[in-house]
Design a protein around this motif. Sequence first.
Motif, short mmCIF file in Angstrom:
data_model
loop_
_atom_site.label_atom_id
_atom_site.label_comp_id
_atom_site.label_asym_id
_atom_site.label_seq_id
_atom_site.Cartn_x
_atom_site.Cartn_y
_atom_site.Cartn_z
N PRO A 31 0.82 -1.22 0.00
CA PRO A 31 0.00 0.00 0.00
C PRO A 31 0.85 1.26 0.00
O PRO A 31 1.99 1.26 0.49
CB PRO A 31 -0.80 -0.12 1.30
N ALA A 32 0.31 2.33 -0.54
CA ALA A 32 0.98 3.63 -0.48
C ALA A 32 1.05 4.10 0.96
O ALA A 32 0.21 3.74 1.80
CB ALA A 32 0.23 4.64 -1.34
N SER A 33 2.05 4.93 1.26
CA SER A 33 2.14 5.50 2.59
C SER A 33 1.02 6.51 2.80
O SER A 33 0.37 6.96 1.84
CB SER A 33 3.50 6.17 2.79
N TYR A 34 0.80 6.89 4.05
CA TYR A 34 -0.23 7.88 4.35
C TYR A 34 0.06 9.20 3.65
O TYR A 34 -0.84 9.85 3.11
CB TYR A 34 -0.33 8.10 5.86
N PHE A 35 1.33 9.63 3.65
CA PHE A 35 1.67 10.89 3.00
C PHE A 35 1.46 10.78 1.49
O PHE A 35 0.97 11.71 0.85
CB PHE A 35 3.11 11.28 3.31
N GLN A 36 1.86 9.66 0.90
CA GLN A 36 1.66 9.48 -0.53
C GLN A 36 0.17 9.54 -0.89
O GLN A 36 -0.22 10.20 -1.85
CB GLN A 36 2.24 8.15 -0.98
N ARG A 37 -0.64 8.85 -0.09
CA ARG A 37 -2.08 8.83 -0.36
C ARG A 37 -2.66 10.25 -0.28
O ARG A 37 -3.42 10.68 -1.15
CB ARG A 37 -2.77 7.91 0.64
N SER A 38 -2.28 11.01 0.77
CA SER A 38 -2.79 12.37 0.92
C SER A 38 -2.34 13.25 -0.24
O SER A 38 -3.13 14.03 -0.80
CB SER A 38 -2.30 12.95 2.25
N HIS A 39 -1.06 13.13 -0.62
CA HIS A 39 -0.52 13.94 -1.71
C HIS A 39 -1.25 13.63 -3.03
O HIS A 39 -1.62 14.54 -3.78
CB HIS A 39 0.97 13.66 -1.85
N GLN A 41 -4.23 12.25 -3.45
CA GLN A 41 -5.62 12.67 -3.39
C GLN A 41 -5.75 14.17 -3.63
O GLN A 41 -6.67 14.63 -4.33
CB GLN A 41 -6.23 12.29 -2.04
N SER A 42 -4.83 14.94 -3.06
CA SER A 42 -4.85 16.39 -3.28
C SER A 42 -4.60 16.71 -4.75
O SER A 42 -5.28 17.57 -5.34
CB SER A 42 -3.79 17.06 -2.40
N ALA A 43 -3.64 16.02 -5.36
CA ALA A 43 -3.35 16.24 -6.78
C ALA A 43 -4.55 15.89 -7.64
O ALA A 43 -4.88 16.59 -8.61
CB ALA A 43 -2.14 15.42 -7.20
N ALA A 44 -5.24 14.81 -7.29
CA ALA A 44 -6.43 14.40 -8.06
C ALA A 44 -7.53 15.45 -7.93
O ALA A 44 -8.24 15.73 -8.91
CB ALA A 44 -6.93 13.05 -7.57
N ALA A 45 -7.69 16.03 -6.75
CA ALA A 45 -8.70 17.07 -6.56
C ALA A 45 -8.39 18.29 -7.41
O ALA A 45 -9.30 18.91 -7.99
CB ALA A 45 -8.79 17.45 -5.09
N HIS A 46 -7.11 18.66 -7.50
CA HIS A 46 -6.72 19.79 -8.35
C HIS A 46 -7.03 19.48 -9.82
O HIS A 46 -7.54 20.34 -10.54
CB HIS A 46 -5.23 20.08 -8.18
N ARG A 47 -6.72 18.26 -10.25
CA ARG A 47 -6.99 17.89 -11.65
C ARG A 47 -8.49 17.96 -11.93
O ARG A 47 -8.91 18.46 -12.97
CB ARG A 47 -6.47 16.48 -11.94
N ALA A 48 -9.29 17.42 -11.00
CA ALA A 48 -10.74 17.39 -11.20
C ALA A 48 -11.33 18.79 -11.28
O ALA A 48 -12.31 19.03 -11.99
CB ALA A 48 -11.40 16.61 -10.07
N ALA A 49 -10.71 19.73 -10.55
CA ALA A 49 -11.19 21.12 -10.55
C ALA A 49 -10.61 21.92 -11.70
O ALA A 49 -10.94 23.11 -11.84
CB ALA A 49 -10.86 21.78 -9.22
N GLY A 50 -9.74 21.31 -12.49
CA GLY A 50 -9.14 22.00 -13.62
C GLY A 50 -8.09 23.03 -13.23
O GLY A 50 -7.78 23.93 -14.01
N ARG A 51 -7.52 22.89 -12.02
CA ARG A 51 -6.51 23.84 -11.56
C ARG A 51 -5.12 23.37 -11.96
O ARG A 51 -4.79 22.19 -11.87
CB ARG A 51 -6.58 24.00 -10.03
N ARG A 52 -4.29 24.31 -12.38
CA ARG A 52 -2.90 23.98 -12.66
C ARG A 52 -2.21 23.63 -11.35
O ARG A 52 -2.45 24.25 -10.32
CB ARG A 52 -2.17 25.17 -13.30
N GLY A 368 -13.01 16.75 11.56
CA GLY A 368 -11.93 17.48 10.90
C GLY A 368 -10.92 16.53 10.30
O GLY A 368 -10.97 15.32 10.50
N ASP A 369 -9.99 17.08 9.57
CA ASP A 369 -9.01 16.29 8.84
C ASP A 369 -7.68 16.99 8.88
O ASP A 369 -7.57 18.14 9.31
CB ASP A 369 -9.45 16.14 7.38
N VAL A 370 -6.65 16.28 8.43
CA VAL A 370 -5.34 16.90 8.30
C VAL A 370 -5.40 17.91 7.17
O VAL A 370 -5.87 17.58 6.07
CB VAL A 370 -4.25 15.86 7.99
N PRO A 371 -4.97 19.16 7.39
CA PRO A 371 -4.95 20.12 6.28
C PRO A 371 -4.11 19.59 5.12
O PRO A 371 -3.16 18.82 5.33
CB PRO A 371 -4.31 21.37 6.91
N ALA A 372 -4.48 19.98 3.91
CA ALA A 372 -3.72 19.53 2.73
C ALA A 372 -2.25 19.92 2.86
O ALA A 372 -1.36 19.17 2.47
CB ALA A 372 -4.32 20.14 1.47
#
Length: 464
Positions: A31-39, A41-52, A368-372
């Motif tokens: 499995p990916a590490s926790y940091f890898q998974r968070s990173h 997921q954040s990158a995927a959210a940026h892609r989905a929102a069309g953000r560079r 709550g969650d860990v901030p991005a």
Amino acid sequence: MTQILDWRPDPGEVIEFEPTTDRAPVPHDVPASYFQRSHMQSAAAHRAAGRRQSPWVAMVFDLPGRADTDALAAAWQGLVRRHEAFHTWYEPEGDDLAGFRLPPGSVTVRPSHVGDFTSTGDLRAYLHRRLDEQTATTSWPGLLAGVVRRDTTSTVYFAIDHAYTDGHSLALLFDELRTRYDAALAGAPVDLAPAHGYLDCNRRERERSAALTADAPELAAWSEFLAVGDGGFPHFPVELGNDTGELLPGTRLHYPVLTGAQARAFRAYCGRHGGGFGAGAFAALALAQWEFTGNDVYRVLTAVSTRAYPRLLHTHGWLVNLVPLLFRLPSSPTLAGAIAAAQQGFQQARAGYDVPVHRALELLLTEGDVPAIPPMASYLDGRTAPGSADYLRADTRLLTGPDNASGVSMWFNWFPDRADLVVSMPDTPQAAAGVPKYLDRVREIMLTASGGPGAGRDPGQPPT
């Protein structure tokens, strides 16, 4: 640590080094590490929102003369084959991440001519675009390497998706790449031991984390940290203009704090009072906070290495965690009195180096969650990195993409010639007005302890 928008590369001929393989990737079940998974997921959210996005970290450094591209290609090929992070990866698969690997020996690297650039602005814009594109891929290789060739000096650049690298790993690549390049030029073999892979670290992290419960002794420091803050993260001592805590466009400040001689004097001062350089830096941050707010309890997330064993010292990957640093200033606070408290607080926090921040908060936070991008303060003694004595001569720089920030993150770095402070913060009028005032006071406290300006008074006492 330089934002790419602040980098001014001299123009020249650009060559890139393309890794290829003739083999199909094979799945792996680590499995990916926790940091890898968070990173990711954040990158995927940026892609989905069309953000560079610029999900990478990069390094640039100079080589003398017009670089030999065949020797650099050979250096990169050896390096990519040696390190697991360059031939294993994760791809999104539904709500999960699927792992893949390639046989290391199947990877070859060849130089590819891009073209000649005559403008610094055009060159930087091209590199920024290529770094973003190549490292944002959800498949192999997630790496971009190249060189800007000139007759007198050539600039090597490389960037890697942050999911697969940390600052220590980049420093290792600086030294290894130069070693391999010199060997290739001389036609000599390279004698480097096999590097331990990061997937074993991921597997161990998941096994340890699965066994944790909210009342585990390993989470005691986290429990105290959150209890003092009413279950939340610490607030910065000055107004940032971001009451909602959302991720905003960021800006970066670079503070030269101490010269090389002053840094050694500051370390000696700290040693006389029960701590190291890092403890002294945290004590100065705490003293400045007390002066600005009256709060004598200092809390911050701080970065620690998870390279706990000698076999991991040469591993390439993201082997860094965030731990909860908490200490209280003594009555009538001074720097001398605060250093020992900071040292003890750091040692207690460091004891939980292998408890992933995401897992700790998953168990302890009711909501709550860990901030991005969690606000943090990091200290790194860069003098011990392989090849660090050549950083200045090679104009070595760590590059990052444009900042985003919800709070303030700080990186204290001690190099052979200086100690400096890099700060990322929200790009708001309030932060621009308040953060420099706080940091100026932190620097003044450290300078005074090192024998610099104001050395005649106690470095823990506010200026009159």
